[in-house]
Motif scaffolding. Structure first.
Motif, short mmCIF file in Angstrom:
data_model
loop_
_atom_site.label_atom_id
_atom_site.label_comp_id
_atom_site.label_asym_id
_atom_site.label_seq_id
_atom_site.Cartn_x
_atom_site.Cartn_y
_atom_site.Cartn_z
N LEU A 221 7.89 -54.76 12.35
CA LEU A 221 8.07 -53.39 12.81
C LEU A 221 6.90 -52.90 13.66
O LEU A 221 7.09 -52.28 14.70
N GLU B 30 16.56 -51.31 14.38
CA GLU B 30 16.96 -51.62 13.00
C GLU B 30 15.87 -52.47 12.37
O GLU B 30 15.36 -53.40 13.00
N VAL B 31 15.51 -52.15 11.14
CA VAL B 31 14.42 -52.84 10.46
C VAL B 31 14.95 -53.48 9.18
O VAL B 31 15.66 -52.85 8.39
N LEU B 32 14.58 -54.73 8.96
CA LEU B 32 15.00 -55.46 7.76
C LEU B 32 13.80 -56.00 7.02
O LEU B 32 12.83 -56.43 7.65
N GLY C 114 14.16 -53.27 5.12
CA GLY C 114 14.33 -51.82 5.04
C GLY C 114 13.97 -51.21 3.70
O GLY C 114 14.53 -50.18 3.31
N PRO D 114 8.18 -55.24 6.81
CA PRO D 114 9.38 -55.65 7.55
C PRO D 114 9.26 -57.07 8.11
O PRO D 114 8.28 -57.42 8.77
N ALA E 267 12.80 -56.93 13.03
CA ALA E 267 13.12 -55.67 13.71
C ALA E 267 13.97 -56.00 14.93
O ALA E 267 13.67 -56.93 15.68
#
Length: 436
Positions: A261, A290-292, A294, A300, A303
């Motif tokens: 991120l 979108e961030v994973l 999350g 993160p 991203a």
């Protein structure tokens, strides 16, 4: 009698709430959803009232046809898109469709036929709000969509093929002339088969006209209700994925982190810096991220974000895209991250046809407005339809230049002026076809 322009605005307002929206308290009408189908059903009824036969094509575009004096003559197509961005405005797209319906209604009430048929078309997923590729259905109609473009998935993991295969259109009242186009497959008459999608290509067209809110402040600043569009800026859109290492937020020291991120954040700022530094009409936007995974206590690991680059000069656009991608790669390398950047679409600059612009200018002058020309920084279905036929666009003033926002507003009086310009354009096009 309510003016056609006022009724067009009122119909856009009617489609701004449930059941024509996929979200509560605002407008979001995504392609092939129940709200989209409900809006198509209402629009089909308005098309029929205006004297059109109505059909769905294999890409689930809704098309109303008003026959002309000459059988099988190429049609004048009038259209825009029925879908919207999330929490968007009510007029971006639908107003152009409703004005097309009103133009046909005016002709029908006069018992007037042109030397060509008129087709009013409502495109879907122009915004790319459901699937990560804009102007899907207009690209199908224009014949510039390839099989690979159909391999897309929405945010819920639904493929385009599944969405189109399971799309069901609400049945209209008994006796309605609404039907699906030939070749959509057997089974229920309101089902669209995914394997027929590319057969939505239109065989031929005389011209394409799109009326659209300006989505900018120029007309308002000039004190003008409408303007003639000279062309649409070139666009590039990318999907970037930054991969780092997900890890515990409390136990991983700062020097050991590979935070996707923070890397993406630096990249987004680099995009802005490059675009600002060009000091031209160039614009670049990271519009969705979108961030994973999350979670608040997890660094993160991935991203994903989009990059949208536009300019009226294709060379300037491409040069900036190269600079941006190089800058992003350098940031990824410095941070120990992996970066992939995939091209989603490449839309060239699309000039409008000079003779059609002249006809719009003449129609504007007849209604008592000074002709004025301007370029479109926003993309529209017209830029895709240019591969099929000559195109023209009419911009309509919107308050404060606000769009893609619930505050989007159009004065019904301006919509009425736009309608009269469209009717004048149709008359002039008819005269030229008859004289040919």
């Amino acid at each position: 009698m309510v003016s056609g322009g006022r009724r067009a605005v009122a119909r856009c307002d009617a489609l701004g709430v449930a059941p024509y929206s996929d979200m509560e308290g605002g407008l979001f009408r995504a392609y092939l959803t129940p709200a989209y189908a409900a809006a198509q059903s209402a629009l089909a009824g308005w098309m029929e009232e205006a004297g059109m036969s109505v059909r769905l094509d294999p890409a689930a575009n809704l098309i109303g046809r008003y026959e002309g004096m000459v059988a099988d003559a190429p049609a004048l197509m009038i259209g825009s898109h029925l879908d919207s961005v999330k929490d968007g405005g009510r007029y971006d797209g639908p107003l152009g469709i409703m004005l097309g319906v009103e133009a046909v209604d005016a002709l029908n009430r006069e018992g007037k036929r042109m030397p060509f048929p008129i087709e009013v078309i409502a495109f879907g997923d122009e915004e790319g709000s459901r699937f990560p590729a804009a102007m899907l259905t207009s690209r199908a109609v224009a014949g510039v969509l390839d099989l690979g473009a159909l391999e897309v998935v929405d945010g819920e993991g639904v493929t385009l093929q599944d969405a189109i295969a399971h799309f069901r259109h609400p049945r209209l009242d008994p006796g309605s002339r609404f039907s699906t186009a030939a070749g959509l497959g057997s089974g229920t008459p309101d089902q669209v088969r995914g394997d027929d999608y590319l057969t939505a290509k239109h065989p031929t067209a005389l011209a394409y006209l799109e009326a659209h809110i300006e989505q900018g402040p120029v007309l308002e600043a000039k004190g003008l209700a409408v303007g003639t569009v000279t062309g649409i800026a070139a666009q590039l859109r990318y999907q970037a994925v930054v991969t780092g290492q997900a890890n515990h937020a409390g136990t991983t020291t700062m020097p050991l982190r590979r935070d996707a991120l923070t890397g993406a954040a630096e990249m987004v700022l680099a995009i802005e810096t490059i675009a600002r530094g060009d000091a031209s009409d160039l614009v670049a936007t990271a519009g969705r991220i979108e961030v994973l995974p999350g979670a608040p206590n997890v660094i993160p690991g991935e991203a994903r974000f989009t990059i949208d680059i536009r300019s009226g000069d294709p060379d300037r656009r491409d040069r900036a895209a190269g600079q941006i991608i190089a800058a992003l790669e350098a940031i990824a390398l410095a941070r120990g991250l992996t970066l992939t950047v995939d091209l989603i679409h490449d839309l060239p600059a699309s000039p409008c046809a000079p003779d059609l612009m002249d006809r719009i200018d003449a129609a504007i002058a007849i209604v008592g407005q000074p002709p004025f020309r301007l370029v479109s920084g926003a993309g529209h279905d017209a830029m895709v339809m240019a591969a099929l036929c000559p195109t023209a666009m009419l911009f309509i003033r919107c308050r404060d230049g606000v769009s893609h926002n619930p505050a989007e507003h159009v004065d019904p009086a301006d919509a009425e002026i736009a309608l009269q310009v469209m009717l004048g354009f149709i008359d002039r096009l008819g005269d030229s076809v008859a004289a040919a």
